[in-house]
Design an enzyme around this catalytic site. Structure first.
Site, PDB file in Angstrom:
ATOM      1  N   LYS A  66       0.625  -1.192  -0.038  1.00  0.00           N
ATOM      2  CA  LYS A  66      -0.020  -0.035   0.069  1.00  0.00           C
ATOM      3  C   LYS A  66       0.927   1.225  -0.055  1.00  0.00           C
ATOM      4  O   LYS A  66       1.869   1.331   0.919  1.00  0.00           O
ATOM      5  CB  LYS A  66      -0.909  -0.001   1.418  1.00  0.00           C
ATOM      6  CG  LYS A  66      -1.752   1.169   1.466  1.00  0.00           C
ATOM      7  CD  LYS A  66      -2.690   1.191   2.596  1.00  0.00           C
ATOM      8  CE  LYS A  66      -3.714   2.419   2.710  1.00  0.00           C
ATOM      9  NZ  LYS A  66      -4.460   2.526   3.816  1.00  0.00           N
ATOM     10  N   LYS A  91      -2.289  -1.489  -3.740  1.00  0.00           N
ATOM     11  CA  LYS A  91      -3.262  -0.148  -3.591  1.00  0.00           C
ATOM     12  C   LYS A  91      -2.278   0.873  -3.765  1.00  0.00           C
ATOM     13  O   LYS A  91      -1.321   0.983  -3.088  1.00  0.00           O
ATOM     14  CB  LYS A  91      -3.810  -0.313  -1.975  1.00  0.00           C
ATOM     15  CG  LYS A  91      -4.685   0.796  -2.069  1.00  0.00           C
ATOM     16  CD  LYS A  91      -5.406   0.722  -0.767  1.00  0.00           C
ATOM     17  CE  LYS A  91      -6.063   1.997  -0.440  1.00  0.00           C
ATOM     18  NZ  LYS A  91      -6.617   2.113   0.962  1.00  0.00           N
TER      19      LYS A  91
HETATM   20  C1  PBG Z   1      -7.512   3.363   5.877  1.00  0.00           C
HETATM   21  C2  PBG Z   1      -7.648   3.127   4.063  1.00  0.00           C
HETATM   22  C3  PBG Z   1      -7.516   4.426   3.179  1.00  0.00           C
HETATM   23  C4  PBG Z   1      -8.092   3.673   2.078  1.00  0.00           C
HETATM   24  C5  PBG Z   1      -8.392   2.407   2.330  1.00  0.00           C
HETATM   25  N1  PBG Z   1      -8.120   2.386   3.654  1.00  0.00           N
HETATM   26  C6  PBG Z   1      -6.973   5.546   3.235  1.00  0.00           C
HETATM   27  C7  PBG Z   1      -5.628   5.845   3.676  1.00  0.00           C
HETATM   28  O1  PBG Z   1      -4.815   5.018   3.892  1.00  0.00           O
HETATM   29  O2  PBG Z   1      -5.234   6.965   3.727  1.00  0.00           O
HETATM   30  C8  PBG Z   1      -8.124   4.468   0.842  1.00  0.00           C
HETATM   31  C9  PBG Z   1      -9.147   3.930  -0.325  1.00  0.00           C
HETATM   32  C10 PBG Z   1      -9.458   4.854  -1.214  1.00  0.00           C
HETATM   33  O3  PBG Z   1      -8.875   5.822  -1.561  1.00  0.00           O
HETATM   34  O4  PBG Z   1     -10.686   4.415  -1.938  1.00  0.00           O
HETATM   35  N2  PBG Z   1      -5.879   3.230   6.024  1.00  0.00           N
END
Ligand code: PBG
Length: 320
Positions: A192, A245
């Site tokens: 991520k 992601k």
């Molecule tokens: C929580 C989380 C996030 C997303 C999914 N889980 C935001 C982040 O890490 O700031 C992003 C999902 C999206 O942008 O659709 N940590």
């Protein structure tokens, strides 16, 4: 001419026969934003067509999800109460726990996955317990264990830790196994990235960090080899599904991971990817439907088995 690739493109029948990749409704996980309270059905301004629902207003949405043949949802909670450590995440009566019970009771055919994080639940908006203005890894792990046990007790089918803490998969596996939930799989947000593509989500989930950014825990978008290292660590810790992601700017990462693990690979088609297509389509600058299809297909082609996407309903309608 010996080779004329166009021979196999001459009509729709032959094109269908040689098509290498295909999207089906079975590929999709649909994210849902569930807000504590009543009578809430608020469209997220930067994500047209996506709403925050309170549980008393969510049935129409879930009816539609089931009717379209979507099989899995990913739950994000928006609680009333935030504090410094996100203790509401392990409240057995919290919004996510209530949502899991509601969905499992009324929509038993749906597979319920929970996002396991703290940023929507902490007053400072970071993904765990703070220590000297940074997230403290190991105390966050302890709280994550409490959170997943509470989700599993409520009936979650799968948990998906998204905070990028080191060792999170192993500590979740241990907590689940020691509490009678060894059947509950873990989908790791393994690779991520610290991405600006999450912008609209942070509006939607009210989870923007109050100060700083997430670069001490999420990955540097410049790094490719490191993604493999993160994935292999999760594999060693017993992860069941690995995730990349965001998706669209990270197709190389999806492809690398596909080639280096036999586990299912998920791609998270994040909020900013959704909003860009929606905005350009609303302006009449692109054909939104075709661009949606082409982007989702590119994730499959890169090697994803599963796509988490806000387009799930729209794409399912198109595929019907
Ligand atoms: C929580 C989380 C996030 C997303 C999914 N889980 C935001 C982040 O890490 O700031 C992003 C999902 C999206 O942008 O659709 N940590």
């Amino acid at each position: 001419m010996l080779f004329r690739p166009r021979r196999l493109r001459s009509n729709a029948n032959i094109r269908a026969l040689v098509q290498e990749n295909i999207l089906t409704v079975n590929d999709f996980i649909y994210p849902l934003f569930i807000e504590e309270g009543t009578n809430i059905c608020t469209e997220i301004s930067s994500m047209p067509g996506i709403f925050r629902y309170s549980l008393d207003k969510i049935s129409k949405e879930l009816d539609e999800v089931v009717q379209l043949g979507i099989k899995a949802v990913l739950l994000f909670g928006i609680p009333k109460k935030k504090d410094d450590i996100g203790s509401e995440t392990w409240n057995d009566e919290g919004i996510i726990q209530q949502a899991i019970r509601f969905i499992k009771k009324n929509y038993p055919q749906l597979y319920v996955i929970t996002d396991v994080c703290f940023c929507e639940y902490t007053a400072h908006g970071h993904c765990g317990v703070l220590h000297h203005h940074d997230v403290d890894n190991d105390s966050t792990l302890t709280n994550t264990q409490k959170q997943v046990i509470s989700h599993a007790k409520a009936g979650a089918d799968m948990v998906a830790p998204s905070g990028m803490m080191d060792g999170v998969v192993g500590s979740i596996r241990e907590a689940l196994d020691n509490n009678g939930f060894d059947h509950v799989p873990v989908m790791g947000y393994s690779a991520k990235y610290a991405s600006a593509f999450y912008g609209p989500f942070r509006d939607a989930a009210d989870s923007t960090p109050e100060f700083g950014d997430r670069r001490t825990y999420q990955m540097d978008p410049a790094n490719r080899r490191e993604a493999l290292k993160e994935v292999l660590l999760d594999v060693e810790e017993g992860v069941d599904i690995v995730m990349v992601k965001p998706a669209l700017s990270y197709l190389d990462i999806i492809s690398d991971i596909r080639q280096n693990t036999d586990l299912p690979v998920a791609a998270y088609n994040v909020s900013g990817e959704y909003s860009m297509i929606k905005a350009a389509a609303q302006k009449g600058w692109i054909d939104g439907e075709k661009v949606m299809y082409e982007s989702l297909l590119s994730m499959k082609r890169a090697g994803a088995d599963i796509i988490i996407t806000y387009f799930a309903k729209e794409m399912a309608k198109l595929l019907k």
